[in-house]
Design an enzyme around this catalytic site. Structure first.
Site, PDB file in Angstrom:
ATOM      1  N   HIS A 102       0.865  -1.180   0.000  1.00  0.00           N
ATOM      2  CA  HIS A 102       0.000   0.000   0.000  1.00  0.00           C
ATOM      3  C   HIS A 102       0.905   1.234   0.000  1.00  0.00           C
ATOM      4  O   HIS A 102       2.141   1.121  -0.040  1.00  0.00           O
ATOM      5  CB  HIS A 102      -0.947  -0.021   1.208  1.00  0.00           C
ATOM      6  CG  HIS A 102      -0.250  -0.290   2.508  1.00  0.00           C
ATOM      7  ND1 HIS A 102       0.634   0.599   3.072  1.00  0.00           N
ATOM      8  CD2 HIS A 102      -0.270  -1.369   3.339  1.00  0.00           C
ATOM      9  CE1 HIS A 102       1.095   0.101   4.201  1.00  0.00           C
ATOM     10  NE2 HIS A 102       0.584  -1.101   4.390  1.00  0.00           N
TER      11      HIS A 102
ATOM     12  N   HIS B 217       4.047   1.405   2.269  1.00  0.00           N
ATOM     13  CA  HIS B 217       5.249   0.743   1.748  1.00  0.00           C
ATOM     14  C   HIS B 217       5.914   1.622   0.677  1.00  0.00           C
ATOM     15  O   HIS B 217       7.129   1.779   0.643  1.00  0.00           O
ATOM     16  CB  HIS B 217       4.887  -0.590   1.090  1.00  0.00           C
ATOM     17  CG  HIS B 217       4.316  -1.624   2.029  1.00  0.00           C
ATOM     18  ND1 HIS B 217       2.994  -2.005   1.976  1.00  0.00           N
ATOM     19  CD2 HIS B 217       4.883  -2.356   3.005  1.00  0.00           C
ATOM     20  CE1 HIS B 217       2.781  -2.942   2.896  1.00  0.00           C
ATOM     21  NE2 HIS B 217       3.902  -3.169   3.541  1.00  0.00           N
TER      22      HIS B 217
ATOM     23  N   ARG C 101      -3.296  -5.556   6.666  1.00  0.00           N
ATOM     24  CA  ARG C 101      -4.376  -6.242   7.384  1.00  0.00           C
ATOM     25  C   ARG C 101      -5.710  -5.498   7.294  1.00  0.00           C
ATOM     26  O   ARG C 101      -6.742  -6.076   7.631  1.00  0.00           O
ATOM     27  CB  ARG C 101      -3.995  -6.466   8.843  1.00  0.00           C
ATOM     28  CG  ARG C 101      -2.919  -7.534   9.013  1.00  0.00           C
ATOM     29  CD  ARG C 101      -2.736  -7.955  10.462  1.00  0.00           C
ATOM     30  NE  ARG C 101      -1.913  -9.141  10.591  1.00  0.00           N
ATOM     31  CZ  ARG C 101      -0.598  -9.142  10.890  1.00  0.00           C
ATOM     32  NH1 ARG C 101       0.024  -8.000  11.100  1.00  0.00           N
ATOM     33  NH2 ARG C 101       0.061 -10.280  10.988  1.00  0.00           N
TER      34      ARG C 101
END
Ligand code: AMP
Length: 289
Positions: free
Chosen positions: A34, A37, A187
């Site tokens: 995402h 990162h 997550r």
């Protein structure tokens, strides 16, 4: 972007690059990328002539009842996102290559990983520091970037690098958030729309702690109370911990004279989320970025 699976080949790639006088920045990931990162990767791009990343869902940092098997994965999409940065080399090993039969050496920090997530995820940080030490020996970077989102992980890696004399600069990068404040996380993909709304209580709670701090609260318990009020008034959110500890040592403190980190772990449905904010008495106006 070159993709390398073998640890030996990765070492050779890096040795050759270093020999040519290149500098290597490194961003380790577990994939399902995402914007958080990517922000680390872009910063890495600026800090060295070559950018390496890794994609490895590290089995040793998951507990027996955690989400290793169902951790979200999408190799092709991750590669596409890395190419946009662009990443020069991706190290994507198979688990057998990282942990061949007979592996028995661990890297473990002590005090820094005793509290917070360390207290709730036995063995987690031992898995993290071990895999990061291995990745450092394989990728041989000059500089490595880690997100403040995983605050205790960042501190543990800084500690490990100092204690074991790794010749690598560790660069922290700020947490990237969704427009509404939710910290980006692979997550988050687990969350239903209803859970996604409830997950906002974590960043709201941190904002409440920051507001109390701005208004002069200087006892950790007062910051914790401000945050806990929000979390506990959100049905469907189960708090694992809310703590305000020394931002450097992660140890408990009585009053705030140095930077403090307010850290939260909570379950929203079955999804465990973490978030944190660092508050500095020298700059009490700071808000959630
Ligand atoms: P992961 O793939 O979750 O292991 O994360 C890889 C790296 O990205 C770690 O250094 C994380 O701290 C960092 N990271 C994860 N989420 C964020 C975020 N929302 N903002 C900044 N960095 C992040």
């Amino acid at each position: 972007m070159e993709i390398i699976e073998s640890p030996r080949e990765m070492q050779q790639w890096s040795e050759a690059a270093r020999h040519r006088g290149e500098t290597i920045a490194f961003v380790p990931t577990m994939g399902f990328l995402h914007e958080g990162h990517l922000s680390l990767m872009r910063e890495g791009r600026r800090r060295a002539s070559l950018l390496a990343s890794s994609l490895f869902v590290n089995p040793t940092q998951f507990g027996p009842n955690e989400d290793f098997a169902r951790y979200p994965r999408n190799f092709e999409r991750d590669c596409e996102m890395m190419r946009t940065v662009p990443v020069d080399v991706l190290f994507a090993p198979r688990p057998e290559a990282m942990y061949p039969p007979g592996s028995q050496t661990w890297v473990e920090t002590t005090e820094i990983t005793r509290g917070l997530c360390g207290a709730h995820r036995p063995g987690h940080f031992r898995g993290v520091t071990t895999v990061v030490a291995k990745l450092f020996n394989i990728v041989k970077p000059h500089v490595a970037l880690f997100g403040e989102k995983d605050y205790q992980q960042l501190r543990a890696i800084e500690r490990m690098v100092r204690d074991l004399n790794f010749d690598i600069d560790i660069v922290p990068a700020p947490t990237v958030r969704e427009p509404d404040g939710l910290a980006m996380s692979s997550r988050n993909a687990y969350l239903s729309p209803d859970e996604r709304r409830k997950a906002l209580s974590l960043s709201c709670a941190l904002r409440a702690a920051a507001a109390a701090f701005k208004e002069g609260a200087r006892r950790p318990a007062d910051l914790v109370a401000a945050a806990a009020r929000i979390l506990e008034s959100t049905p469907g959110v189960k708090v694992e911990y809310v703590e305000a500890v020394d931002a450097e040592t992660l140890e408990a403190i009585d009053s705030i004279e140095r930077p403090v980190v307010v850290a939260i772990a909570a379950r929203v449905g079955n999804t465990r989320l973490i978030d944190n904010i660092v508050l500095n008495p020298q700059r009490p106006q700071a808000e959630l970025n």
